[in-house]
Design a protein around this motif. Structure first.
Motif, PDB file in Angstrom:
ATOM      1  N   SER A  64       0.939  -1.115   0.050  1.00 52.90           N
ATOM      2  CA  SER A  64       0.079   0.065   0.028  1.00 52.90           C
ATOM      3  C   SER A  64       0.999   1.064   0.074  1.00 52.90           C
ATOM      4  N   ILE A  65       0.332   2.186  -0.329  1.00 50.23           N
ATOM      5  CA  ILE A  65       1.110   3.864  -0.357  1.00 50.23           C
ATOM      6  C   ILE A  65       1.706   4.019   1.034  1.00 50.23           C
ATOM      7  N   THR A  66       1.051   3.611   2.008  1.00 44.89           N
ATOM      8  CA  THR A  66       1.423   3.932   3.554  1.00 44.89           C
ATOM      9  C   THR A  66       2.526   2.957   3.784  1.00 44.89           C
ATOM     10  N   GLU A  67       2.547   1.794   3.386  1.00 45.86           N
ATOM     11  CA  GLU A  67       3.609   0.774   3.477  1.00 45.86           C
ATOM     12  C   GLU A  67       4.767   1.284   2.704  1.00 45.86           C
ATOM     13  N   VAL A  68       4.561   1.647   1.654  1.00 46.36           N
ATOM     14  CA  VAL A  68       5.818   2.293   0.645  1.00 46.36           C
ATOM     15  C   VAL A  68       6.534   3.303   1.216  1.00 46.36           C
ATOM     16  N   ALA A  69       5.800   4.454   1.918  1.00 45.95           N
ATOM     17  CA  ALA A  69       6.283   5.498   2.724  1.00 45.95           C
ATOM     18  C   ALA A  69       7.026   4.996   3.944  1.00 45.95           C
ATOM     19  N   ILE A  70       6.385   4.060   4.685  1.00 42.73           N
ATOM     20  CA  ILE A  70       7.308   3.802   5.811  1.00 42.73           C
ATOM     21  C   ILE A  70       8.781   2.818   5.388  1.00 42.73           C
ATOM     22  N   GLN A  71       8.533   2.041   4.634  1.00 41.29           N
ATOM     23  CA  GLN A  71       9.621   1.329   4.118  1.00 41.29           C
ATOM     24  C   GLN A  71      10.803   2.194   3.373  1.00 41.29           C
ATOM     25  N   ALA A  72      10.340   3.236   2.798  1.00 42.26           N
ATOM     26  CA  ALA A  72      11.235   4.107   2.216  1.00 42.26           C
ATOM     27  C   ALA A  72      11.819   5.044   3.054  1.00 42.26           C
ATOM     28  N   GLY A  73      11.451   4.975   4.240  1.00 40.47           N
ATOM     29  CA  GLY A  73      11.931   6.081   5.230  1.00 40.47           C
ATOM     30  C   GLY A  73      11.283   7.151   5.686  1.00 40.47           C
ATOM     31  N   PHE A  74      10.103   7.677   4.981  1.00 40.93           N
ATOM     32  CA  PHE A  74       9.418   8.800   5.353  1.00 40.93           C
ATOM     33  C   PHE A  74       8.479   8.806   6.710  1.00 40.93           C
ATOM     34  N   PRO A  75       8.904   9.747   7.417  1.00 42.56           N
ATOM     35  CA  PRO A  75       8.259   9.879   8.804  1.00 42.56           C
ATOM     36  C   PRO A  75       6.745   9.723   8.907  1.00 42.56           C
ATOM     37  N   SER A  76       6.093  10.202   7.881  1.00 47.06           N
ATOM     38  CA  SER A  76       4.519  10.035   7.833  1.00 47.06           C
ATOM     39  C   SER A  76       4.003  10.221   6.365  1.00 47.06           C
TER      40      SER A  76
ATOM     41  N   SER B 219       1.469  11.540   5.013  1.00 42.33           N
ATOM     42  CA  SER B 219       1.237  13.199   4.547  1.00 42.33           C
ATOM     43  C   SER B 219       2.562  13.666   3.910  1.00 42.33           C
ATOM     44  N   THR B 220       3.720  13.472   4.952  1.00 36.60           N
ATOM     45  CA  THR B 220       5.131  13.868   4.416  1.00 36.60           C
ATOM     46  C   THR B 220       5.481  13.260   2.997  1.00 36.60           C
ATOM     47  N   PHE B 221       5.264  11.805   3.024  1.00 36.28           N
ATOM     48  CA  PHE B 221       5.478  11.259   1.860  1.00 36.28           C
ATOM     49  C   PHE B 221       4.739  11.639   0.513  1.00 36.28           C
ATOM     50  N   ASN B 222       3.308  11.835   0.730  1.00 35.46           N
ATOM     51  CA  ASN B 222       2.535  12.236  -0.507  1.00 35.46           C
ATOM     52  C   ASN B 222       2.935  13.861  -0.804  1.00 35.46           C
ATOM     53  N   ARG B 223       3.310  14.545  -0.065  1.00 28.07           N
ATOM     54  CA  ARG B 223       3.643  15.958  -0.189  1.00 28.07           C
ATOM     55  C   ARG B 223       4.917  16.205  -1.125  1.00 28.07           C
ATOM     56  N   LEU B 224       5.969  15.430  -0.421  1.00 28.28           N
ATOM     57  CA  LEU B 224       7.331  15.479  -1.181  1.00 28.28           C
ATOM     58  C   LEU B 224       7.398  14.746  -2.316  1.00 28.28           C
ATOM     59  N   PHE B 225       6.547  13.652  -2.468  1.00 29.78           N
ATOM     60  CA  PHE B 225       6.436  12.836  -3.953  1.00 29.78           C
ATOM     61  C   PHE B 225       5.849  13.770  -4.693  1.00 29.78           C
ATOM     62  N   LYS B 226       4.700  14.157  -4.619  1.00 30.37           N
ATOM     63  CA  LYS B 226       4.201  15.079  -5.501  1.00 30.37           C
ATOM     64  C   LYS B 226       4.906  16.362  -6.066  1.00 30.37           C
ATOM     65  N   GLN B 227       5.674  16.921  -5.202  1.00 32.85           N
ATOM     66  CA  GLN B 227       6.514  17.954  -5.161  1.00 32.85           C
ATOM     67  C   GLN B 227       7.673  17.727  -6.369  1.00 32.85           C
ATOM     68  N   HIS B 228       8.175  16.366  -5.947  1.00 39.74           N
ATOM     69  CA  HIS B 228       9.259  15.995  -6.885  1.00 39.74           C
ATOM     70  C   HIS B 228       8.825  15.344  -8.318  1.00 39.74           C
ATOM     71  N   LYS B 229       7.811  14.600  -8.136  1.00 36.93           N
ATOM     72  CA  LYS B 229       7.315  13.871  -9.387  1.00 36.93           C
ATOM     73  C   LYS B 229       6.009  14.337 -10.165  1.00 36.93           C
TER      74      LYS B 229
END
Length: 310
Positions: A269-281, A283-293
């Motif tokens: 899941s997107i949440t599991e991806v965020a955790i395994q990639a090292g993002f703290p939350s 919401s942080t993952f979604n924000r930074l991912f959209k910012q970069h991609k």
């Protein structure tokens, strides 16, 4: 016979049109059949079709032979002319726009094993954006890069025994050319004495390897700077010179690359991806991912290519 640019002159290059493998696109997904069971695909392309925004886990290299070829990678546009080369890193969203008539070579490489080599961490930041290779942008290595790609073509279409091994050895040399081009640049550490430059390069290469294996942990600037013997202010300046990133931005980039791989190769899941990639939350993952991609993780996953062997 097809004319292939080779340095500053033209060579005649015979194309074997009977090799196995094909490549075609749907709206969101590219299908690539690699030649036999190889993880290399070199395609002599004459299609006038445009290819919509997509991405894949393979590194792609585009090299026009006749007429131009337009490429959009994220928000950057490239108008490639014959003899120019564009290296598109794995995971980058890109769109291809062809003229009515034209010819170009397309290279696709699975570089997973190469990225696992210890020394590759030191040049990982070079693949943070496309490499636009022309005699003007890379004057010291342009001819070498072109010759290496020409050799890869020769090996691929010859279909000889061990061609894949030879091509991957050429590809490693390809990356080494870019690595030495960077560390030999006069402006890499402009205020550092020459006898210290080698020491700094070794320190930062070792540091990049460390980050590559610990990016999921809570790495803070001050601790990392201290580990290599610098104040955080001196370290920040040197790190930016070496990678073109701030430390925080590079750590984010490395985690997003990990997320790209997880989105491509797992059903997490997107949440599991965020955790395994090292993002703290999430919401942080979604924000930074959209910012970069420029898209959400779910949208990014929907544009993924799949690769099939014949």
């Amino acid at each position: 016979m097809t004319k292939l640019f080779n340095g500053n002159h033209l060579d005649l290059y015979s194309i074997n049109s009977d090799f196995t493998g094909s490549r075609y696109f749907t709206i969101d997904q590219e299908e690539v059949e690699f030649h036999n069971t190889t993880t290399i695909r070199i395609w002599f392309n004459e299609q006038s079709a445009d290819f919509p925004s997509h991405w894949h886990t393979a590194m792609e290299i585009l090299m026009p032979v006749e007429n131009y070829y337009d490429v959009i990678v994220n928000d950057s546009s490239y108008h490639l002319l014959p003899g120019e080369i564009l290296v598109i890193p794995p995971g980058e969203l890109h769109e291809l726009i062809a003229p009515n008539e034209g010819k170009r070579f397309v290279f696709l490489f699975d570089i997973t094993l190469i990225t696992k080599l210890k020394s590759f961490s030191g040049i990982q930041s070079l693949l943070a954006q496309p490499l636009y290779v022309t005699p003007e942008t890379y004057p010291k290595i342009y001819n070498d890069i072109y010759q290496l790609l020409t050799q890869m073509c020769n090996e691929y279409f010859s279909q000889k025994e061990y061609s894949e091994l030879i091509i991957y050895s050429l590809l490693i040399n390809f990356f080494v050319k870019f690595a030495y081009n960077r560390i030999n640049a006069e402006a890499l550490f402009p205020k550092v004495q020459l006898d210290k430059q080698k020491e700094y390069i070794q320190k930062f290469n070792a540091l990049m390897t460390y980050i590559d294996t610990h990016y999921t942990e809570n790495l803070d600037l001050e601790t990392v700077a201290k580990s290599v013997g610098f104040s955080k202010y001196h370290f920040s300046r040197l790190f930016k010179q070496y990678t073109n990133f701030t430390f925080g931005d590079y750590l984010c980039y490395r985690r997003i690359k990990a997320a790209e791989e997880l989105l491509a190769n797992t059903d997490l899941s997107i949440t599991e991806v965020a955790i395994q990639a090292g993002f703290p939350s999430i919401s942080t993952f979604n924000r930074l991912f959209k910012q970069h991609k420029s898209c959400t993780p779910s949208e990014y996953r929907s544009k993924e290519h799949t690769f099939h062997n014949p």
